[in-house]
Structures are given as structure tokens and as C-alpha cells.
Write a protein that holds these residues in place. Structure first.
Motif, PDB file in Angstrom:
ATOM      1  N   ALA A  69      29.671  53.065  40.180  1.00 20.32           N
ATOM      2  CA  ALA A  69      30.901  52.436  40.664  1.00 20.32           C
ATOM      3  C   ALA A  69      30.563  51.094  41.308  1.00 20.32           C
ATOM      4  CB  ALA A  69      31.617  53.331  41.663  1.00 20.32           C
ATOM      5  N   TYR A  70      31.608  50.310  41.516  1.00 23.36           N
ATOM      6  CA  TYR A  70      31.490  49.019  42.189  1.00 23.36           C
ATOM      7  C   TYR A  70      32.565  48.950  43.271  1.00 23.36           C
ATOM      8  CZ  TYR A  70      29.100  47.857  37.799  1.00 23.36           C
ATOM      9  OH  TYR A  70      28.269  47.863  36.707  1.00 23.36           O
ATOM     10  N   VAL A  71      32.232  48.357  44.401  1.00 20.74           N
ATOM     11  CA  VAL A  71      33.211  48.168  45.471  1.00 20.74           C
ATOM     12  C   VAL A  71      33.240  46.693  45.847  1.00 20.74           C
ATOM     13  CG1 VAL A  71      33.914  48.748  47.817  1.00 20.74           C
ATOM     14  CG2 VAL A  71      32.898  50.514  46.346  1.00 20.74           C
ATOM     15  N   TYR A  72      34.380  46.079  45.620  1.00 20.23           N
ATOM     16  CA  TYR A  72      34.560  44.646  45.869  1.00 20.23           C
ATOM     17  C   TYR A  72      35.263  44.406  47.197  1.00 20.23           C
ATOM     18  CZ  TYR A  72      33.489  42.993  41.103  1.00 20.23           C
ATOM     19  OH  TYR A  72      32.874  42.654  39.922  1.00 20.23           O
ATOM     20  N   GLN A  73      34.757  43.453  47.962  1.00 17.59           N
ATOM     21  CA  GLN A  73      35.537  42.861  49.041  1.00 17.59           C
ATOM     22  C   GLN A  73      36.366  41.736  48.431  1.00 17.59           C
ATOM     23  OE1 GLN A  73      33.198  41.466  52.313  1.00 17.59           O
ATOM     24  NE2 GLN A  73      32.101  43.381  52.563  1.00 17.59           N
ATOM     25  N   SER A  74      37.636  41.707  48.752  1.00 19.46           N
ATOM     26  CA  SER A  74      38.507  40.681  48.187  1.00 19.46           C
ATOM     27  C   SER A  74      39.602  40.343  49.192  1.00 19.46           C
ATOM     28  CB  SER A  74      39.122  41.191  46.880  1.00 19.46           C
ATOM     29  OG  SER A  74      39.996  40.227  46.331  1.00 19.46           O
ATOM     30  N   ILE A  75      40.250  39.225  48.963  1.00 20.65           N
ATOM     31  CA  ILE A  75      41.330  38.781  49.852  1.00 20.65           C
ATOM     32  C   ILE A  75      42.532  38.352  49.012  1.00 20.65           C
ATOM     33  CG2 ILE A  75      42.056  36.955  51.442  1.00 20.65           C
ATOM     34  CD1 ILE A  75      39.286  37.037  52.674  1.00 20.65           C
ATOM     35  N   ALA A  76      43.685  38.865  49.391  1.00 17.24           N
ATOM     36  CA  ALA A  76      44.945  38.338  48.858  1.00 17.24           C
ATOM     37  C   ALA A  76      45.358  37.214  49.806  1.00 17.24           C
ATOM     38  CB  ALA A  76      46.003  39.430  48.807  1.00 17.24           C
ATOM     39  N   PRO A  77      45.232  35.957  49.408  1.00 17.80           N
ATOM     40  CA  PRO A  77      45.454  34.850  50.348  1.00 17.80           C
ATOM     41  C   PRO A  77      46.923  34.547  50.607  1.00 17.80           C
ATOM     42  CG  PRO A  77      44.919  33.983  48.189  1.00 17.80           C
ATOM     43  CD  PRO A  77      44.807  35.483  48.085  1.00 17.80           C
ATOM     44  N   ASP A  78      47.806  35.111  49.780  1.00 15.57           N
ATOM     45  CA  ASP A  78      49.209  34.716  49.817  1.00 15.57           C
ATOM     46  C   ASP A  78      50.139  35.841  50.258  1.00 15.57           C
ATOM     47  OD1 ASP A  78      48.514  36.095  47.563  1.00 15.57           O
ATOM     48  OD2 ASP A  78      49.471  34.745  46.137  1.00 15.57           O
ATOM     49  N   GLY A  79      49.688  36.643  51.225  1.00 16.39           N
ATOM     50  CA  GLY A  79      50.582  37.635  51.821  1.00 16.39           C
ATOM     51  C   GLY A  79      51.707  36.959  52.583  1.00 16.39           C
TER      52      GLY A  79
ATOM     53  N   SER B 280      52.492  37.146  55.659  1.00 18.70           N
ATOM     54  CA  SER B 280      52.052  36.653  56.970  1.00 18.70           C
ATOM     55  C   SER B 280      50.590  36.244  56.960  1.00 18.70           C
ATOM     56  CB  SER B 280      52.282  37.729  58.044  1.00 18.70           C
ATOM     57  OG  SER B 280      53.644  38.069  58.141  1.00 18.70           O
ATOM     58  N   GLY B 281      50.094  35.833  55.803  1.00 20.92           N
ATOM     59  CA  GLY B 281      48.718  35.354  55.733  1.00 20.92           C
ATOM     60  C   GLY B 281      47.847  36.228  54.865  1.00 20.92           C
ATOM     61  N   GLN B 282      46.558  36.146  55.098  1.00 20.43           N
ATOM     62  CA  GLN B 282      45.592  36.852  54.277  1.00 20.43           C
ATOM     63  C   GLN B 282      45.678  38.369  54.427  1.00 20.43           C
ATOM     64  OE1 GLN B 282      41.689  35.345  55.248  1.00 20.43           O
ATOM     65  NE2 GLN B 282      41.949  33.509  54.000  1.00 20.43           N
ATOM     66  N   ILE B 283      45.418  39.068  53.318  1.00 13.01           N
ATOM     67  CA  ILE B 283      45.319  40.526  53.321  1.00 13.01           C
ATOM     68  C   ILE B 283      43.934  40.871  52.783  1.00 13.01           C
ATOM     69  CG2 ILE B 283      46.275  42.683  52.429  1.00 13.01           C
ATOM     70  CD1 ILE B 283      48.900  41.142  51.919  1.00 13.01           C
ATOM     71  N   ARG B 284      43.109  41.485  53.608  1.00  7.23           N
ATOM     72  CA  ARG B 284      41.759  41.842  53.183  1.00  7.23           C
ATOM     73  C   ARG B 284      41.770  43.192  52.483  1.00  7.23           C
ATOM     74  NH1 ARG B 284      36.888  39.759  56.991  1.00  7.23           N
ATOM     75  NH2 ARG B 284      37.810  37.800  57.713  1.00  7.23           N
ATOM     76  N   LEU B 285      41.048  43.248  51.362  1.00  4.08           N
ATOM     77  CA  LEU B 285      41.074  44.437  50.517  1.00  4.08           C
ATOM     78  C   LEU B 285      39.678  44.942  50.206  1.00  4.08           C
ATOM     79  CD1 LEU B 285      43.528  43.034  47.813  1.00  4.08           C
ATOM     80  CD2 LEU B 285      44.165  44.629  49.632  1.00  4.08           C
ATOM     81  N   LEU B 286      39.606  46.228  49.909  1.00  5.61           N
ATOM     82  CA  LEU B 286      38.467  46.818  49.222  1.00  5.61           C
ATOM     83  C   LEU B 286      38.988  47.349  47.900  1.00  5.61           C
ATOM     84  CD1 LEU B 286      36.164  48.976  51.546  1.00  5.61           C
ATOM     85  CD2 LEU B 286      35.711  46.754  50.542  1.00  5.61           C
ATOM     86  N   VAL B 287      38.318  47.018  46.820  1.00  7.04           N
ATOM     87  CA  VAL B 287      38.720  47.475  45.494  1.00  7.04           C
ATOM     88  C   VAL B 287      37.547  48.221  44.873  1.00  7.04           C
ATOM     89  CG1 VAL B 287      39.550  46.807  43.213  1.00  7.04           C
ATOM     90  CG2 VAL B 287      40.255  45.493  45.229  1.00  7.04           C
ATOM     91  N   GLY B 288      37.741  49.516  44.588  1.00  6.99           N
ATOM     92  CA  GLY B 288      36.705  50.322  43.963  1.00  6.99           C
ATOM     93  C   GLY B 288      36.937  50.434  42.468  1.00  6.99           C
ATOM     94  N   LEU B 289      35.875  50.249  41.697  1.00  6.21           N
ATOM     95  CA  LEU B 289      35.956  50.350  40.245  1.00  6.21           C
ATOM     96  C   LEU B 289      34.993  51.421  39.750  1.00  6.21           C
ATOM     97  CD1 LEU B 289      35.923  46.577  39.169  1.00  6.21           C
ATOM     98  CD2 LEU B 289      37.888  48.001  39.755  1.00  6.21           C
ATOM     99  N   ASN B 290      35.451  52.239  38.818  1.00  7.80           N
ATOM    100  CA  ASN B 290      34.578  53.189  38.159  1.00  7.80           C
ATOM    101  C   ASN B 290      33.644  52.463  37.201  1.00  7.80           C
ATOM    102  OD1 ASN B 290      35.813  55.629  39.278  1.00  7.80           O
ATOM    103  ND2 ASN B 290      37.589  55.114  37.987  1.00  7.80           N
ATOM    104  N   ALA B 291      32.674  53.182  36.656  1.00  8.37           N
ATOM    105  CA  ALA B 291      31.724  52.582  35.724  1.00  8.37           C
ATOM    106  C   ALA B 291      32.418  52.038  34.483  1.00  8.37           C
ATOM    107  CB  ALA B 291      30.656  53.597  35.335  1.00  8.37           C
ATOM    108  N   ASP B 292      33.582  52.628  34.125  1.00 10.16           N
ATOM    109  CA  ASP B 292      34.318  52.152  32.943  1.00 10.16           C
ATOM    110  C   ASP B 292      35.315  51.047  33.274  1.00 10.16           C
ATOM    111  OD1 ASP B 292      36.282  53.490  34.305  1.00 10.16           O
ATOM    112  OD2 ASP B 292      36.769  54.896  32.700  1.00 10.16           O
TER     113      ASP B 292
END
Length: 210
Positions: free
Chosen positions: A94-104, A106-118
């Protein structure tokens, strides 16, 4: 008249001095608290890793490798973001990404996005935001189950029209009275998938021990 003018000048000077002192105080408080807030966010990111993995993988004794990248176009910020590779028996599961939605809303929204091997999504979590209570804060799992819509989703290609809120012709629900927040999160998660599709091999090759 001179006395009145002197009094007005004095009062204006005092107001200016007060405003300067208040501004200086805000700068000083921000200087000392910002690093602490950043440390807390990083700690929350690490704690939330298991939440975006499959249940089976989260319960296993996995290992991690990491890669620091700077990809504002796809990960939403000109600051470095971390990609974690979750491995079992030296195989990336799996992969876990730190990411940001800059256009919330009220500003930035910080995210974690997990991806399976596929490259399908195992989970998404919001780890920091300033969205409106009762509206935009429904991105939190303790407020609603909205974020679980991403589980199991994948991306056909960059033009995959499903990756939008229903109001824009896509497949994802929005919130009543608050479309900006879910639109921002959907876009940010899609950008992670686009980046991953192009760079997965490079990520595997260049990641190192965390």
C-alpha cells in the motif's frame, strides 16, 4: 486650538503605538506556536496511517519506507509532502500520501490518502481543516460517513468524469448547503491518483527507510 491639536496628535500616536503592539504580539505568538502546531499535525498524520489502510494490513506487522516529494500541482502545496510505502515481507502492499486540498471553503484541508497495491483507494482521512462547523466539517469521520465514499474507488484516466461531486456531473455526494468543501477534497484525492499513476515505479525505486 493648539492644545486641541496636540491632544489629537497624542491620541493618534497612542492608537498607532497600541496597534503596533497588538500586531507585534500576534507575530510573537505565531512564531512560538506555529512549530508546535506543525509537530502536532505530523503526529496526527502518523497516527492516522492505519485508518487509511485496509483492515487486514493495518493489523499486520508491516514495515515502512518513505519518499519526500514536492509536487504542488498534484499534492496541493509548495511544501514537501511524504509518501509512505507500506510493506509486508519486503513487498509493497500500500501507499499513504500526505496531500492538501488548497481550495477548501476556509482554506487548506490536509489529507491522508491510502492506496492499495492495485492503485484503488483503501481510505481517505482529513487530519486538519478550518471548515465551517455543521457544514464543511462533515469531512470528519466523527461528523459523518461522507469520506468513506472514496473506499475502493479508482481512476480510469485523467479525464475520468466520475471524479466530481454530483452537482458537477460526478458520482460523489456533496453536503447540503456546502459544495465547496467536498469539491475540494474530491479534486485533491483525484490529483493523488493521477500523480500515483505516473510516478508509482519512481516512488518504489527511490523510497528509503523512514
Amino acid at each position: 486650538m493648539t492644545t486641541k491639536r496636540q491632544s489629537m496628535t497624542k491620541n493618534a500616536a497612542m492608537l498607532a503605538l497600541f496597534a503596533f503592539a497588538c500586531t507585534l504580539l500576534v507575530v510573537i505568538v505565531n512564531y512560538f506556536t506555529e512549530p508546535r502546531i506543525e509537530q502536532q499535525v505530523k503526529a496526527q498524520l502518523i497516527r492516522s496511517t492505519n485508518e487509511v489502510l485496509s483492515e487486514e494490513l493495518a493489523d499486520s506487522e508491516y514495515q515502512q519506507r518513505c519518499l519526500i516529494v514536492n509536487e504542488p500541482q498534484f499534492l496541493g502545496s509548495d511544501k514537501d509532502q511524504t509518501i509512505r510505502l507500506i510493506e509486508l515481507n519486503q513487498v509493497t502492499a500500500a501507499y499513504v500520501y500526505q496531500s492538501i486540498a488548497p481550495d477548501g471553503y476556509s482554506g487548506q484541508i490536509r489529507l491522508l490518502v491510502g492506496l492499495n497495491a492495485d492503485s484503488t483507494i483503501s481510505g481517505v482521512r482529513v487530519v486538519q481543516h478550518n471548515e465551517t462547523p455543521g457544514l464543511g466539517d462533515k469531512v470528519e469521520t466523527r461528523k459523518s460517513d461522507w469520506i468513506y465514499q472514496f473506499n475502493g474507488q479508482g481512476l480510469i484516466d485523467e479525464k475520468d468524469s466520475r471524479w466530481a461531486v454530483k452537482k458537477d456531473g460526478g458520482q460523489f455526494d456533496a453536503f447540503t448547503g456546502a459544495t465547496i468543501t467536498p469539491r475540494a477534497v474530491v479534486k485533491a484525492v483525484k490529483n493523488v491518483l493521477i500523480y500515483h499513476a505516473t510516478n508509482q515505479q519512481s516512488i518504489n525505486d527511490n523510497a528509503t527507510d523512514c
